[in-house]
Scaffold this motif. Structure first.
Motif, PDB file in Angstrom:
ATOM      1  N   GLY A   1       0.787  -1.226   0.000  1.00 47.16           N
ATOM      2  CA  GLY A   1       0.000   0.000   0.000  1.00 47.16           C
ATOM      3  C   GLY A   1       0.812   1.265   0.000  1.00 47.16           C
ATOM      4  N   LEU A   2       1.931   1.254  -0.719  1.00 49.39           N
ATOM      5  CA  LEU A   2       2.808   2.418  -0.773  1.00 49.39           C
ATOM      6  C   LEU A   2       2.851   2.902  -2.212  1.00 49.39           C
ATOM      7  N   SER A   3       2.112   3.953  -2.520  1.00 49.29           N
ATOM      8  CA  SER A   3       2.001   4.403  -3.907  1.00 49.29           C
ATOM      9  C   SER A   3       3.223   5.189  -4.363  1.00 49.29           C
ATOM     10  N   ALA A   4       3.857   5.937  -3.463  1.00 47.68           N
ATOM     11  CA  ALA A   4       5.016   6.751  -3.841  1.00 47.68           C
ATOM     12  C   ALA A   4       6.032   6.739  -2.709  1.00 47.68           C
ATOM     13  N   PRO A   5       7.081   5.899  -2.791  1.00 49.56           N
ATOM     14  CA  PRO A   5       8.029   5.782  -1.698  1.00 49.56           C
ATOM     15  C   PRO A   5       8.875   7.024  -1.480  1.00 49.56           C
ATOM     16  N   GLY A   6       8.973   7.890  -2.472  1.00 50.85           N
ATOM     17  CA  GLY A   6       9.777   9.101  -2.330  1.00 50.85           C
ATOM     18  C   GLY A   6      11.130   8.962  -3.006  1.00 50.85           C
ATOM     19  N   VAL A   7      11.609  10.084  -3.548  1.00 53.52           N
ATOM     20  CA  VAL A   7      12.855  10.066  -4.306  1.00 53.52           C
ATOM     21  C   VAL A   7      14.043   9.756  -3.411  1.00 53.52           C
ATOM     22  N   LEU A   8      14.052  10.259  -2.196  1.00 53.28           N
ATOM     23  CA  LEU A   8      15.194  10.067  -1.301  1.00 53.28           C
ATOM     24  C   LEU A   8      15.423   8.588  -1.005  1.00 53.28           C
ATOM     25  N   ILE A   9      14.371   7.839  -0.715  1.00 50.12           N
ATOM     26  CA  ILE A   9      14.535   6.417  -0.429  1.00 50.12           C
ATOM     27  C   ILE A   9      14.959   5.665  -1.680  1.00 50.12           C
ATOM     28  N   GLU A  10      14.468   6.087  -2.847  1.00 53.01           N
ATOM     29  CA  GLU A  10      14.866   5.443  -4.098  1.00 53.01           C
ATOM     30  C   GLU A  10      16.357   5.639  -4.362  1.00 53.01           C
ATOM     31  N   VAL A  11      16.855   6.847  -4.129  1.00 53.28           N
ATOM     32  CA  VAL A  11      18.281   7.121  -4.311  1.00 53.28           C
ATOM     33  C   VAL A  11      19.098   6.319  -3.300  1.00 53.28           C
ATOM     34  N   ALA A  12      18.617   6.244  -2.055  1.00 52.98           N
ATOM     35  CA  ALA A  12      19.332   5.486  -1.026  1.00 52.98           C
ATOM     36  C   ALA A  12      19.436   4.009  -1.397  1.00 52.98           C
ATOM     37  N   LEU A  13      18.371   3.444  -1.960  1.00 48.78           N
ATOM     38  CA  LEU A  13      18.395   2.034  -2.368  1.00 48.78           C
ATOM     39  C   LEU A  13      19.363   1.828  -3.519  1.00 48.78           C
ATOM     40  N   HIS A  14      19.400   2.782  -4.450  1.00 49.60           N
ATOM     41  CA  HIS A  14      20.344   2.686  -5.564  1.00 49.60           C
ATOM     42  C   HIS A  14      21.787   2.743  -5.059  1.00 49.60           C
ATOM     43  N   VAL A  15      22.056   3.660  -4.147  1.00 49.36           N
ATOM     44  CA  VAL A  15      23.414   3.786  -3.603  1.00 49.36           C
ATOM     45  C   VAL A  15      23.816   2.517  -2.853  1.00 49.36           C
ATOM     46  N   ALA A  16      22.881   1.930  -2.122  1.00 51.20           N
ATOM     47  CA  ALA A  16      23.166   0.705  -1.370  1.00 51.20           C
ATOM     48  C   ALA A  16      23.530  -0.447  -2.300  1.00 51.20           C
ATOM     49  N   THR A  17      22.777  -0.607  -3.390  1.00 52.65           N
ATOM     50  CA  THR A  17      23.080  -1.692  -4.319  1.00 52.65           C
ATOM     51  C   THR A  17      24.378  -1.420  -5.073  1.00 52.65           C
ATOM     52  N   LEU A  18      24.668  -0.149  -5.337  1.00 51.80           N
ATOM     53  CA  LEU A  18      25.946   0.209  -5.947  1.00 51.80           C
ATOM     54  C   LEU A  18      27.096  -0.171  -5.025  1.00 51.80           C
ATOM     55  N   LEU A  19      26.939   0.102  -3.746  1.00 53.89           N
ATOM     56  CA  LEU A  19      27.961  -0.245  -2.766  1.00 53.89           C
ATOM     57  C   LEU A  19      28.126  -1.763  -2.653  1.00 53.89           C
ATOM     58  N   ALA A  20      27.037  -2.507  -2.817  1.00 51.82           N
ATOM     59  CA  ALA A  20      27.110  -3.968  -2.766  1.00 51.82           C
ATOM     60  C   ALA A  20      28.022  -4.507  -3.867  1.00 51.82           C
ATOM     61  N   VAL A  21      27.917  -3.947  -5.070  1.00 49.12           N
ATOM     62  CA  VAL A  21      28.789  -4.362  -6.171  1.00 49.12           C
ATOM     63  C   VAL A  21      30.243  -4.056  -5.833  1.00 49.12           C
ATOM     64  N   VAL A  22      30.485  -2.876  -5.286  1.00 50.34           N
ATOM     65  CA  VAL A  22      31.848  -2.478  -4.936  1.00 50.34           C
ATOM     66  C   VAL A  22      32.431  -3.409  -3.872  1.00 50.34           C
ATOM     67  N   ILE A  23      31.618  -3.800  -2.897  1.00 52.34           N
ATOM     68  CA  ILE A  23      32.097  -4.688  -1.835  1.00 52.34           C
ATOM     69  C   ILE A  23      32.492  -6.048  -2.394  1.00 52.34           C
ATOM     70  N   VAL A  24      31.670  -6.607  -3.261  1.00 52.65           N
ATOM     71  CA  VAL A  24      31.941  -7.945  -3.800  1.00 52.65           C
ATOM     72  C   VAL A  24      33.113  -7.933  -4.776  1.00 52.65           C
ATOM     73  N   TYR A  25      33.192  -6.882  -5.594  1.00 58.70           N
ATOM     74  CA  TYR A  25      34.205  -6.846  -6.658  1.00 58.70           C
ATOM     75  C   TYR A  25      35.298  -5.807  -6.399  1.00 58.70           C
ATOM     76  N   TRP A  26      35.558  -5.489  -5.144  1.00 61.28           N
ATOM     77  CA  TRP A  26      36.523  -4.428  -4.854  1.00 61.28           C
ATOM     78  C   TRP A  26      37.919  -4.757  -5.366  1.00 61.28           C
ATOM     79  N   GLN A  27      38.305  -6.036  -5.321  1.00 64.17           N
ATOM     80  CA  GLN A  27      39.630  -6.399  -5.814  1.00 64.17           C
ATOM     81  C   GLN A  27      39.732  -6.186  -7.322  1.00 64.17           C
ATOM     82  N   ARG A  28      38.714  -6.632  -8.053  1.00 67.40           N
ATOM     83  CA  ARG A  28      38.712  -6.467  -9.506  1.00 67.40           C
ATOM     84  C   ARG A  28      38.664  -4.996  -9.875  1.00 67.40           C
TER      85      ARG A  28
END
Length: 262
Positions: free
Chosen positions: A35-62
């Motif tokens: 029941g969440l029609s519009a989560p808000g831009v700030l939370i969307e950006v935060a989720l994007h940054v978190a997933t970006l950081l996940a890639v960096v953590i896994v592939y930091w050596q490469r």
């Protein structure tokens, strides 16, 4: 938004950004369910940054190898960086030129359901790939093809990792290397999506209900994102990539039924 809604969206984003099941499609469905029609831009950006950081953590050596090699003018590193730039072009062009059209697609559960079925078909197609000699690095033409596959995933319900890794497998790249290229290719894609939303962050912050949902979403997206990347690479090595297809088929069917008969 409450903290538990933020946490739910974070888990959904983290898992489905990297598992081949479409994060955008799942977020549309998840928002409708909770029941969440519009989560808000700030939370969307935060989720994007978190997933970006996940890639960096896994592939930091490469990533470190590529950066160091580029500074040393190491030819293999420069070539790989060039392939990442080349593969990023299609999504960047499509995302900028057709941004409004793609945004409207997020309002249609019918579109999401159809795209889930498309993702299922793409994933299932990899079942018939033969274990032939494979290359660890895409050719320039393969990089463009994989980039075009990634561009399709701007549509909700089409999996970015599913289409790009499937394209890499069909083009003869080693499974683990296809995943690596796909996830490194996700860095500019995810960063670009966050930057496009950045001008609206102030508005999103004003609408936020506090730091609880933001932190809950960021933390759960980061942890689940790292888990999802490692899980997918392990499944690729076992030749089980196509097993996500039935899930997308069922989800697409249910989403279409919901859209048509609710």
């Amino acid at each position: 938004m409450t903290w538990w809604q933020g946490a739910v969206l974070g888990v959904v984003q983290g898992l489905t950004e990297f598992l081949p099941v479409s994060s955008s499609g799942h977020l549309v469905v998840a928002q409708a369910v909770i029941g969440l029609s519009a989560p808000g831009v700030l939370i969307e950006v935060a989720l994007h940054v978190a997933t970006l950081l996940a890639v960096v953590i896994v592939y930091w050596q490469r990533i470190g190898q590529l950066i160091a090699g580029a500074f040393r003018a190491d030819r293999p590193a420069l070539t790989y960086v060039g392939l990442l730039v080349l593969g990023s072009v299609p999504a960047a062009v499509v995302g900028v030129l057709f941004a409004d059209w793609f945004e409207r697609a997020f309002d249609s559960l019918l579109v999401v359901g159809v795209n889930f079925l498309f993702t299922a078909a793409i994933l299932w197609s990899t079942r018939w790939l033969r274990a032939a000699a494979r290359t660890p690095v895409p050719t320039p033409s393969a990089a463009v093809a994989i980039g075009c596959a990634q561009a399709l995933a701007i549509l909700p319900g089409v999996s970015r990792s599913g289409t790009s890794i499937s394209a890499g497998l069909w083009l003869g790249i080693e499974p683990a290397r296809a995943a690596e290229y796909s996830f490194l290719l996700a860095i500019p894609a995810i960063a670009g999506a966050a930057l496009l939303q950045a001008p609206d962050v102030a508005e999103g912050a004003a609408a936020a209900l506090g730091m609880g949902p933001l932190l809950a979403g960021f933390a759960t997206a980061l942890v689940s994102g790292v888990f999802a990347i490692r899980l997918l690479v392990a499944l690729l090595r076992r030749g089980a990539f196509h097993r996500f297809a039935p899930y997308c088929l069922v989800l697409g069917t249910l989403t279409l039924s919901w859209a048509l008969f609710r």
